[in-house]
Design an enzyme around this catalytic site. Structure first.
Site, PDB file in Angstrom:
ATOM      1  N   ASP A  44       0.839  -1.207   0.000  1.00 38.96           N
ATOM      2  CA  ASP A  44       0.000   0.000   0.000  1.00 38.96           C
ATOM      3  C   ASP A  44       0.873   1.257   0.000  1.00 38.96           C
ATOM      4  O   ASP A  44       0.357   2.371  -0.060  1.00 38.96           O
ATOM      5  CB  ASP A  44      -1.009  -0.010   1.153  1.00 38.96           C
ATOM      6  CG  ASP A  44      -0.347  -0.016   2.521  1.00 38.96           C
ATOM      7  OD1 ASP A  44       0.893  -0.133   2.596  1.00 38.96           O
ATOM      8  OD2 ASP A  44      -1.079   0.096   3.532  1.00 38.96           O
ATOM      9  N   SER A  45       2.208   1.074   0.010  1.00 37.94           N
ATOM     10  CA  SER A  45       3.110   2.210  -0.198  1.00 37.94           C
ATOM     11  C   SER A  45       2.846   2.833  -1.568  1.00 37.94           C
ATOM     12  O   SER A  45       3.323   3.933  -1.852  1.00 37.94           O
ATOM     13  CB  SER A  45       4.577   1.766  -0.099  1.00 37.94           C
ATOM     14  OG  SER A  45       4.816   0.624  -0.902  1.00 37.94           O
ATOM     15  N   ASP A  83      -1.184  -6.332  -0.378  1.00 34.40           N
ATOM     16  CA  ASP A  83      -1.309  -5.661   0.920  1.00 34.40           C
ATOM     17  C   ASP A  83      -2.771  -5.312   1.197  1.00 34.40           C
ATOM     18  O   ASP A  83      -3.446  -4.728   0.334  1.00 34.40           O
ATOM     19  CB  ASP A  83      -0.504  -4.349   0.852  1.00 34.40           C
ATOM     20  CG  ASP A  83       0.323  -4.120   2.090  1.00 34.40           C
ATOM     21  OD1 ASP A  83       0.229  -4.913   3.045  1.00 34.40           O
ATOM     22  OD2 ASP A  83       1.085  -3.133   2.086  1.00 34.40           O
ATOM     23  N   LYS A 113      -0.917  -9.504   2.990  1.00 33.32           N
ATOM     24  CA  LYS A 113      -0.169  -8.995   4.139  1.00 33.32           C
ATOM     25  C   LYS A 113      -1.067  -8.046   4.914  1.00 33.32           C
ATOM     26  O   LYS A 113      -1.845  -7.297   4.309  1.00 33.32           O
ATOM     27  CB  LYS A 113       1.095  -8.262   3.679  1.00 33.32           C
ATOM     28  CG  LYS A 113       1.887  -7.646   4.845  1.00 33.32           C
ATOM     29  CD  LYS A 113       3.248  -7.125   4.413  1.00 33.32           C
ATOM     30  CE  LYS A 113       3.218  -5.739   3.836  1.00 33.32           C
ATOM     31  NZ  LYS A 113       2.661  -4.693   4.717  1.00 33.32           N
ATOM     32  N   GLU A 115      -1.030  -5.463   8.695  1.00 34.20           N
ATOM     33  CA  GLU A 115      -0.214  -4.876   9.750  1.00 34.20           C
ATOM     34  C   GLU A 115      -0.819  -5.184  11.114  1.00 34.20           C
ATOM     35  O   GLU A 115      -2.036  -5.067  11.303  1.00 34.20           O
ATOM     36  CB  GLU A 115      -0.128  -3.353   9.560  1.00 34.20           C
ATOM     37  CG  GLU A 115       0.585  -2.970   8.270  1.00 34.20           C
ATOM     38  CD  GLU A 115       0.704  -1.459   8.075  1.00 34.20           C
ATOM     39  OE1 GLU A 115       0.327  -0.680   8.992  1.00 34.20           O
ATOM     40  OE2 GLU A 115       1.175  -1.051   6.996  1.00 34.20           O
ATOM     41  N   GLU A 182       9.520  -4.017  10.321  1.00 35.67           N
ATOM     42  CA  GLU A 182       9.875  -2.703   9.744  1.00 35.67           C
ATOM     43  C   GLU A 182      10.410  -1.766  10.823  1.00 35.67           C
ATOM     44  O   GLU A 182       9.774  -1.561  11.859  1.00 35.67           O
ATOM     45  CB  GLU A 182       8.649  -2.075   9.058  1.00 35.67           C
ATOM     46  CG  GLU A 182       8.996  -0.707   8.461  1.00 35.67           C
ATOM     47  CD  GLU A 182       7.972  -0.163   7.469  1.00 35.67           C
ATOM     48  OE1 GLU A 182       7.000  -0.870   7.139  1.00 35.67           O
ATOM     49  OE2 GLU A 182       8.161   0.994   7.026  1.00 35.67           O
TER      50      GLU A 182
HETATM   51  O1  KIV Z   1       3.544  -1.140   1.568  1.00 33.12           O
HETATM   52  C1  KIV Z   1       4.726  -1.478   1.603  1.00 33.12           C
HETATM   53  O2  KIV Z   1       5.522  -1.213   0.696  1.00 33.12           O
HETATM   54  C2  KIV Z   1       5.175  -2.210   2.774  1.00 33.12           C
HETATM   55  C3  KIV Z   1       6.636  -2.458   2.896  1.00 33.12           C
HETATM   56  C4  KIV Z   1       7.282  -1.224   3.384  1.00 33.12           C
HETATM   57  C5  KIV Z   1       6.926  -3.622   3.756  1.00 33.12           C
HETATM   58  O3  KIV Z   1       4.389  -2.566   3.597  1.00 33.12           O
END
Ligand code: KIV
Length: 282
Positions: A44-45, A83, A113, A115, A182
């Site tokens: 989600d970056s 994500d 993934k 968090e 992280e």
């Molecule tokens: O969204 C992302 O790119 C991430 C990484 C920083 C692990 O969660």
């Protein structure tokens, strides 16, 4: 056949480090796969580096599915992790399962993934029980930036370090197949990596993790707003793009582009007929 979570487990067992990189589109996914990357995170970056938001908070499920599909289309071998964005799994275990399922069914990812540690164990448990592999993510969890008061290293006090160890254990017990660590102090990340059987993937967590993940735009020197301390630039594509674009501008303005080689022509016969034709009014 794509890389599986069994392959990743075997890599940890054999002491083979696991490289992971983010990708958000077809072309970059094709390129990183060509280089041999086994694991791609559609993170989600993308909120910051692709969509231009100042955090990951505004990213939606539809954004994620849209980008995951492009990465899946650009790859054949890499394992694609999708994500789960902010608030797609916090509201209930049912929402967590439904949205995890969407990333696989609609997006084509092989795993998801999310968090969180102990607090997300029930959601991880339910998603895994439904046949969807889950990668955990603890330490600095960017979706909680407003709660954390900024992007800071986590686990520095004894209490916080113990909590991170417990979070890692809770994720492993809940069935997660790997955990992103992280911005965790390197000695703590090493201890966690030694104490869990599943692979840890570090970002700003030192060399003691079982693998490393980095954001594509940081590695390639593409994102100009901010470069974290833990990122290493392997290329300077941002400067290369600016320089190539300014060459293009000047070539267009001075008629050096396009040349005949970059243009299409007409046969002499059609050209002559056309000239005769254009001599008389239409
Ligand atoms: O969204 C992302 O790119 C991430 C990484 C920083 C692990 O969660």
């Amino acid at each position: 056949m794509r890389v599986t979570i069994r392959d990743l487990r075997r890599m940890k067992r054999d002491g083979e480090k696991i490289p992971m990189i983010t990708a958000y589109d077809y072309t970059s996914a094709q390129l990183v796969e060509r280089a041999g990357i086994p694991l791609i995170l559609v993170g989600d970056s993308l909120g910051q580096v692709v969509l231009g938001y100042d955090s990951t908070v505004p990213v939606t499920m539809d954004d994620m599915i849209h980008h995951i599909k492009t990465v899946v289309r650009g790859t054949e071998r890499a394992h694609i992790v999708g994500d789960l964005p902010f608030l797609s799994y916090h509201t209930s275990v049912f929402d967590a399962l439904r949205n995890a399922g969407r990333l696989l069914k609609e997006g084509g990812a092989q795993s998801v993934k999310l968090e969180g540690g102990q607090n997300q164990a029930p959601a991880v448990n339910r998603i895994v029980a439904s046949g969807i592999p889950v990668m955990g993510h603890i330490g600095l969890t960017p979706q909680s930036v407003n709660q954390l008061g900024g992007y800071r290293v986590q686990g520095k006090s004894l209490k916080a370090a113990v909590q991170l160890m417990e979070d890692a254990r809770a994720l492993e017990e809940a069935g997660a197949y790997a955990i992103v660590l992280e911005c965790v102090p390197a000695p703590l990340a090493r201890m966690i990596s030694e104490r869990v059987a599943i692979p840890t993937i570090g970002i700003g967590a030192g060399v003691g993790c079982d693998g490393q993940v980095q954001v594509f735009h940081d590695l390639m020197g593409l994102y100009q707003d901010f470069t974290p301390k833990h990122a290493r630039k392997y290329a300077n594509l941002g400067d290369a793009i600016v320089s190539a674009t300014s060459d293009y501008i000047s070539d267009v303005q001075s008629d050096r582009f396009p040349t005949d080689k970059e243009s299409y022509t007409l046969s002499r016969k059609v050209l002559d007929a056309l000239s005769d034709h254009s001599a008389s009014p239409v």
